[in-house]
Design a protein around this motif. Structure first.
Motif, PDB file in Angstrom:
ATOM      1  N   UNK A  12       0.871  -1.168   0.000  1.00  0.00           N
ATOM      2  CA  UNK A  12       0.000   0.000   0.000  1.00  0.00           C
ATOM      3  C   UNK A  12       0.908   1.218   0.000  1.00  0.00           C
ATOM      4  N   UNK A  13       0.765   2.062  -1.010  1.00  0.00           N
ATOM      5  CA  UNK A  13       1.624   3.233  -1.151  1.00  0.00           C
ATOM      6  C   UNK A  13       1.561   4.100   0.101  1.00  0.00           C
ATOM      7  N   UNK A  14       2.749   4.409   0.640  1.00  0.00           N
ATOM      8  CA  UNK A  14       2.840   5.284   1.802  1.00  0.00           C
ATOM      9  C   UNK A  14       2.686   4.593   3.135  1.00  0.00           C
ATOM     10  N   UNK A  15       2.571   3.264   3.103  1.00  0.00           N
ATOM     11  CA  UNK A  15       2.366   2.516   4.339  1.00  0.00           C
ATOM     12  C   UNK A  15       3.273   1.297   4.387  1.00  0.00           C
ATOM     13  N   UNK A  16       3.552   0.857   5.602  1.00  0.00           N
ATOM     14  CA  UNK A  16       4.320  -0.363   5.821  1.00  0.00           C
ATOM     15  C   UNK A  16       3.363  -1.400   6.413  1.00  0.00           C
ATOM     16  N   UNK A  17       3.371  -2.588   5.835  1.00  0.00           N
ATOM     17  CA  UNK A  17       2.539  -3.677   6.354  1.00  0.00           C
ATOM     18  C   UNK A  17       3.120  -4.140   7.678  1.00  0.00           C
ATOM     19  N   UNK A  18       2.261  -4.236   8.705  1.00  0.00           N
ATOM     20  CA  UNK A  18       2.715  -4.703  10.022  1.00  0.00           C
ATOM     21  C   UNK A  18       2.379  -6.175  10.248  1.00  0.00           C
ATOM     22  N   UNK A  19       1.081  -6.515  10.073  1.00  0.00           N
ATOM     23  CA  UNK A  19       0.656  -7.884  10.336  1.00  0.00           C
ATOM     24  C   UNK A  19      -0.794  -8.057   9.897  1.00  0.00           C
ATOM     25  N   UNK A  28      -2.198  -9.349  16.728  1.00  0.00           N
ATOM     26  CA  UNK A  28      -1.680  -9.891  15.472  1.00  0.00           C
ATOM     27  C   UNK A  28      -2.076 -11.369  15.371  1.00  0.00           C
ATOM     28  N   UNK A  29      -2.461 -11.771  14.171  1.00  0.00           N
ATOM     29  CA  UNK A  29      -2.819 -13.165  13.919  1.00  0.00           C
ATOM     30  C   UNK A  29      -1.579 -13.886  13.413  1.00  0.00           C
ATOM     31  N   UNK A  30      -1.243 -14.975  14.069  1.00  0.00           N
ATOM     32  CA  UNK A  30      -0.095 -15.785  13.663  1.00  0.00           C
ATOM     33  C   UNK A  30      -0.534 -16.710  12.540  1.00  0.00           C
ATOM     34  N   UNK A  31       0.092 -16.581  11.378  1.00  0.00           N
ATOM     35  CA  UNK A  31      -0.337 -17.347  10.203  1.00  0.00           C
ATOM     36  C   UNK A  31      -0.147 -18.857  10.364  1.00  0.00           C
ATOM     37  N   UNK A  40     -11.541 -14.496   8.154  1.00  0.00           N
ATOM     38  CA  UNK A  40     -11.279 -13.269   7.414  1.00  0.00           C
ATOM     39  C   UNK A  40     -10.200 -12.517   8.162  1.00  0.00           C
ATOM     40  N   UNK A  41      -9.129 -12.190   7.452  1.00  0.00           N
ATOM     41  CA  UNK A  41      -8.026 -11.446   8.060  1.00  0.00           C
ATOM     42  C   UNK A  41      -7.986 -10.033   7.481  1.00  0.00           C
ATOM     43  N   UNK A  42      -7.596  -9.098   8.320  1.00  0.00           N
ATOM     44  CA  UNK A  42      -7.503  -7.686   7.935  1.00  0.00           C
ATOM     45  C   UNK A  42      -6.044  -7.268   8.057  1.00  0.00           C
ATOM     46  N   UNK A  43      -5.563  -6.559   7.038  1.00  0.00           N
ATOM     47  CA  UNK A  43      -4.183  -6.072   7.071  1.00  0.00           C
ATOM     48  C   UNK A  43      -4.076  -4.903   8.050  1.00  0.00           C
ATOM     49  N   UNK A  44      -2.996  -4.876   8.822  1.00  0.00           N
ATOM     50  CA  UNK A  44      -2.717  -3.772   9.737  1.00  0.00           C
ATOM     51  C   UNK A  44      -1.533  -2.997   9.154  1.00  0.00           C
ATOM     52  N   UNK A  45      -1.722  -1.686   9.019  1.00  0.00           N
ATOM     53  CA  UNK A  45      -0.732  -0.843   8.360  1.00  0.00           C
ATOM     54  C   UNK A  45      -0.178   0.207   9.318  1.00  0.00           C
ATOM     55  N   UNK A  46       1.035   0.625   9.033  1.00  0.00           N
ATOM     56  CA  UNK A  46       1.654   1.755   9.751  1.00  0.00           C
ATOM     57  C   UNK A  46       2.039   2.786   8.691  1.00  0.00           C
ATOM     58  N   UNK A  47       1.575   4.005   8.870  1.00  0.00           N
ATOM     59  CA  UNK A  47       1.844   5.054   7.878  1.00  0.00           C
ATOM     60  C   UNK A  47       3.335   5.404   7.877  1.00  0.00           C
ATOM     61  N   UNK A  48       3.880   5.641   6.700  1.00  0.00           N
ATOM     62  CA  UNK A  48       5.284   6.047   6.593  1.00  0.00           C
ATOM     63  C   UNK A  48       5.448   7.474   7.119  1.00  0.00           C
TER      64      UNK A  48
END
Length: 174
Positions: A12-19, A28-31, A40-48
């Protein structure tokens, strides 16, 4: 009954994938957790976060640095308050010596180095000739370190002879 092994890391542009997390959970869900039903899993992002550095005109020293989030408008970034005798700060450029200002409505999309754009200040020169004087020269706009133009006509005033222009009312020097 097995864990997830082929999940791709999303981008995702401008973001770092966390978990990943479940819709219901915050952790956080352990895969490698065994799946026991629909999931259903949801991506957790951290803004750059980027560094915005404000340099002097030639880039030899830093006025200040600040942080900005991806997509934050430049106009909302805390900018240093600068003063330069006889000049007005008109904006910031991404290139040393440029007079093209960075558009303050643009979003920040990475680290930035910025340089001030200065314009010489304008000053008003008024000609005071006393009550009843005629041919009073117009006010002149003069750039910092510039010189006013000597008026073409001297003012006239009944009962007085024009002597010279002076920087103050009591000055005897031209």
């Amino acid at each position: 009954g097995t864990g997830i092994t082929d999940a791709k890391v999303p981008e995702k542009t401008g973001y770092k994938f966390l978990n990943w997390k479940t819709i219901e959970g915050n952790d956080a869900y352990e895969l490698d957790t065994p799946v026991k039903g629909d999931l259903t899993l949801v991506a957790v992002w951290d803004i750059n976060t980027y560094t915005v550095t404000f340099y002097n005109e030639d880039g030899t020293s830093i006025y200040s640095t600040t942080s900005a989030n991806h997509g934050q408008q430049f106009s909302s970034v805390v900018q240093p308050t600068l003063e330069k005798t006889g000049h007005v700060l008109t904006g910031w450029s991404t290139e040393k010596g440029s007079t093209t200002a960075y558009d303050s409505s643009k979003a920040i999309e990475g680290n930035m180095n910025l340089y001030p754009i200065w314009e010489k200040g304008q000053y008003k020169v008024s000609f005071i000739c006393g009550e009843g004087a005629e041919n009073v020269p117009q006010v002149q706009a003069v750039e910092f370190e510039g010189k006013a133009t000597v008026p073409e006509k001297n003012p006239t005033r009944i009962g007085y002879e024009f002597s010279h222009w002076a920087a103050s009312e009591n000055s005897e020097n031209a």
